[in-house]
Each structure stands twice: as structure tokens, then as C-alpha cells.
Design a protein around this motif. Structure first.
Motif, PDB file in Angstrom:
ATOM      1  N   UNK A 145       0.837  -1.204   0.000  1.00 44.80           N
ATOM      2  CA  UNK A 145       0.000   0.000   0.000  1.00 44.80           C
ATOM      3  C   UNK A 145       0.872   1.253   0.000  1.00 44.80           C
ATOM      4  N   UNK A 146       1.956   1.235   0.767  1.00 48.93           N
ATOM      5  CA  UNK A 146       2.875   2.369   0.780  1.00 48.93           C
ATOM      6  C   UNK A 146       3.528   2.588  -0.576  1.00 48.93           C
ATOM      7  N   UNK A 147       3.880   1.492  -1.248  1.00 40.55           N
ATOM      8  CA  UNK A 147       4.461   1.598  -2.589  1.00 40.55           C
ATOM      9  C   UNK A 147       3.450   2.200  -3.557  1.00 40.55           C
ATOM     10  N   UNK A 148       2.210   1.755  -3.474  1.00 41.04           N
ATOM     11  CA  UNK A 148       1.164   2.293  -4.348  1.00 41.04           C
ATOM     12  C   UNK A 148       0.933   3.778  -4.059  1.00 41.04           C
ATOM     13  N   UNK A 149       0.942   4.150  -2.788  1.00 45.78           N
ATOM     14  CA  UNK A 149       0.759   5.565  -2.428  1.00 45.78           C
ATOM     15  C   UNK A 149       1.922   6.412  -2.930  1.00 45.78           C
ATOM     16  N   UNK A 150       3.134   5.863  -2.865  1.00 46.79           N
ATOM     17  CA  UNK A 150       4.321   6.593  -3.318  1.00 46.79           C
ATOM     18  C   UNK A 150       4.243   6.865  -4.817  1.00 46.79           C
TER      19      UNK A 150
END
Length: 87
Positions: A23-28
Motif C-alpha cells: 500500500x505504501x508503494x502504491x501511495x508513493x
């Protein structure tokens, strides 16, 4: 030391940490989400996921915070160890 820490961390939460990484990668990669907001998004999702597993109690909230901390901390370890040149 890590094994003693994982002793207090329930096994169901082992799946939350990689999910928070994803999820953090997608948000980044999302252009309209600022970097400072990613940690707060992950914290909310981590707490909601842990409370979904164990109900709304203090321990579930604390473990959601710990899972988020483990996800962010482990991401920073990987980033600062293997991508030193990009910093």
C-alpha cells in the motif's frame, strides 16, 4: 532480540506488514498523495486492519501501530542499505 519481539506480535499480524509495504508503494507512485501523508495513511490502515482482526481494544490498536512501525522501519532499512546512491 527480534525473536523476543515477535513473541509479543501475534501471527495474524505478520500479513499486515507486507500489505502495508504494498500500500505504501502504491501511495508513493500516486502523484497527488504527498510523501508526508503516506505514513499517516499506513497508520490508519494498520490500525483498522488490526481492529478488524481483534476488535476495538487497546491491544489491537497498539499492534496496528507496531505493524505500521515495522513496515516503515523495514522499508527504511532496505532503502538506506541498498539504495544509498539515490538518497
Amino acid at each position: 532480540m527480534v525473536t523476543e519481539f515477535l513473541y509479543f506480535f501475534q501471527e495474524d499480524f505478520y500479513y499486515i506488514v507486507p500489505a502495508l509495504w504494498f500500500i505504501g508503494y502504491a501511495c508513493k507512485r500516486t502523484p497527488f498523495i504527498p510523501d508526508w501523508l503516506i505514513v499517516w495513511i499506513l497508520l490508519c490502515i494498520g490500525v483498522l486492519a488490526s481492529c478488524n482482526l481483534y476488535g476495538w481494544n487497546t491491544r489491537a490498536i497498539a499492534e496496528g501501530v507496531i505493524a505500521t512501525g515495522m513496515a516503515v522501519f523495514s522499508h527504511q532499512i532496505v532503502k538506506q542499505t541498498f539504495h544509498k546512491d539515490e538518497l
